[in-house]
Design a protein around this motif. Structure first.
Motif, mmCIF file in Angstrom:
data_model
loop_
_atom_site.group_PDB
_atom_site.id
_atom_site.type_symbol
_atom_site.label_atom_id
_atom_site.label_comp_id
_atom_site.label_asym_id
_atom_site.label_seq_id
_atom_site.Cartn_x
_atom_site.Cartn_y
_atom_site.Cartn_z
ATOM 1 N N ALA A 117 41.364 77.496 115.805
ATOM 2 C CA ALA A 117 39.330 76.643 115.560
ATOM 3 C C ALA A 117 39.890 75.307 115.478
ATOM 4 O O ALA A 117 38.147 75.071 115.807
ATOM 5 C CB ALA A 117 39.532 77.216 113.572
ATOM 6 N N ASN A 120 38.812 74.990 118.642
ATOM 7 C CA ASN A 120 37.312 75.301 118.881
ATOM 8 C C ASN A 120 36.656 73.655 118.479
ATOM 9 O O ASN A 120 35.119 73.283 119.528
ATOM 10 C CB ASN A 120 37.310 76.511 118.075
ATOM 11 N N GLY A 125 28.656 74.070 120.289
ATOM 12 C CA GLY A 125 28.673 75.264 120.768
ATOM 13 C C GLY A 125 29.653 75.950 119.087
ATOM 14 O O GLY A 125 30.175 75.923 118.964
ATOM 15 N N THR A 126 30.111 77.097 119.652
ATOM 16 C CA THR A 126 30.750 78.208 119.242
ATOM 17 C C THR A 126 31.781 79.028 119.804
ATOM 18 O O THR A 126 31.586 79.871 120.768
ATOM 19 C CB THR A 126 29.657 79.220 117.903
ATOM 20 N N GLY A 127 32.952 78.425 119.740
ATOM 21 C CA GLY A 127 33.938 79.084 120.350
ATOM 22 C C GLY A 127 34.780 78.045 121.148
ATOM 23 O O GLY A 127 34.331 76.418 120.908
ATOM 24 N N TRP A 130 38.201 83.406 120.078
ATOM 25 C CA TRP A 130 37.497 84.607 119.196
ATOM 26 C C TRP A 130 38.583 85.380 118.756
ATOM 27 O O TRP A 130 39.693 85.506 119.329
ATOM 28 C CB TRP A 130 36.133 85.119 120.148
ATOM 29 N N GLY A 140 35.418 78.209 111.878
ATOM 30 C CA GLY A 140 35.505 77.864 113.201
ATOM 31 C C GLY A 140 36.102 78.939 114.261
ATOM 32 O O GLY A 140 36.123 78.563 115.244
ATOM 33 N N PRO A 142 35.273 82.336 115.517
ATOM 34 C CA PRO A 142 34.734 83.917 115.128
ATOM 35 C C PRO A 142 35.381 85.053 115.499
ATOM 36 O O PRO A 142 36.343 84.812 115.960
ATOM 37 C CB PRO A 142 33.742 83.760 116.247
ATOM 38 N N GLU A 147 29.514 86.823 119.320
ATOM 39 C CA GLU A 147 29.166 85.771 118.124
ATOM 40 C C GLU A 147 29.436 84.380 118.310
ATOM 41 O O GLU A 147 29.029 82.807 118.316
ATOM 42 C CB GLU A 147 30.128 85.738 117.155
ATOM 43 N N ARG A 148 30.058 83.541 119.376
ATOM 44 C CA ARG A 148 30.633 82.613 120.155
ATOM 45 C C ARG A 148 29.371 82.001 120.982
ATOM 46 O O ARG A 148 28.481 82.682 121.520
ATOM 47 C CB ARG A 148 31.459 82.651 121.464
ATOM 48 N N HIS A 151 29.512 76.946 124.078
ATOM 49 C CA HIS A 151 31.335 76.569 123.848
ATOM 50 C C HIS A 151 31.017 75.790 125.470
ATOM 51 O O HIS A 151 32.036 74.746 125.016
ATOM 52 C CB HIS A 151 31.816 76.682 123.587
#
Length: 282
Positions: A117, A120, A125-127, A130, A140, A142, A147-148, A151
């Motif tokens: 996390a 990340n 973004g997200t990722g 995961w 942080g 997923p 869900e990412r 990134h």
């Protein structure tokens, strides 16, 4: 370049916790072929036991003047650009140092979810990591890859785009996941690298008495399946035994061609493109 090895050591790694005293699957297994003589696979219940065992083996081999090829079944690098984003330097060993300084590991617990996390957070973004496999949500990180978003990191290294059945370094949990092995394995390799002044292929030229390399036991999947069906042994044990024997018996010209590959940042799988030669060596 000398490609002769007196000892071949192959290790099937694990990113999880202690697996107990009784040998079982999804644990750490190792196999050794020394001067043509193959030993039985060794069960190593956790990373602390494994690191101590590896130190002892490499110390013995180095002290006896034997040259070692040590293979580990997890990626040695991340996709291009990741090391620089995390550490500020496009150097895989800078990332090894960074991970070693932050990973906390014990037989029953480690901080890989939290560190993923933290990594990340250095991407937009997200990722990209995961696959939180723990019971508690980690902000942080997923749980599912879908869900990412946004990134910006490559999903695969070049070698994984070629070796189609390999998994992304970003997946930390679930069937086939290798991401946890990377996070928990590179700090160990970094300590061994310093202690034994080892070369790490393909970042370094293969010089010195200890050469560490990334391997992929699936190269010998048909042979592994066949032996497991006959003997009912644990697959991880069979994998390291057959990989050690194949590399130990491989003719030097084939091994020299394998080791001629260089990859300054992402790493590479030793033996990719030489699967038939490895099978023939068995």
């Amino acid at each position: 370049m000398t490609v002769r090895f007196d000892t071949v050591l192959m290790v099937d790694w694990s990113g999880g916790n202690d697996r107990g005293a009784k040998p079982k699957k999804d644990a750490i297994w190792a196999a050794l072929v020394r001067e043509g003589r193959a030993g039985e696979p060794i069960y190593l219940r956790n990373r602390q036991v494994a690191e101590a065992w590896l130190r002892d083996v490499l110390k013995e081999e180095q002290g006896a003047g034997r040259r070692v090829l040590a293979g580990f079944d997890f990626p040695f690098g991340y996709p291009a650009g990741v090391a620089e984003r995390i550490t500020g330097r496009p150097d895989p060993f800078a990332l090894w140092d960074w991970l070693e300084a932050r990973i906390e590991d014990s037989p029953k617990a480690n901080n890989r979810w939290q560190l993923a996390a933290e990594m990340n957070a250095r991407f937009p973004g997200t990722g990209p990591f995961w696959g939180n496999g723990g019971k508690t949500d980690v902000p942080g990180l997923p749980r599912r890859g879908r869900e990412r978003e946004g990134h910006g990191a490559p999903e695969l290294r070049e070698v994984e785009r070629i070796a189609k059945a390999t998994f992304s370094v970003w997946q930390l949990a679930g069937a086939g996941a290798v991401g946890s092995q990377v996070l928990m394995g590179l700090p160990v390799l970094n300590r061994l690298r310093r202690r034994f002044e080892a070369s790490v292929w393909p970042f370094d030229p293969p010089r010195g008495s200890v050469i560490m390399a990334e391997i992929w036991p699936s190269f010998l999947a048909p042979e592994v399946r066949a032996q497991c069906a006959r003997t009912k042994e644990i697959r991880d044990a069979v994998q390291v035994r057959l990989m050690a024997r194949a590399f130990a018996r491989l003719p030097e010209p084939h091994l020299a061609r394998m080791l001629a590959t260089r990859s300054p940042e992402e790493g590479w799988i030793l033996g990719l493109g030489f699967e038939e030669q490895l099978r023939a060596a068995l």
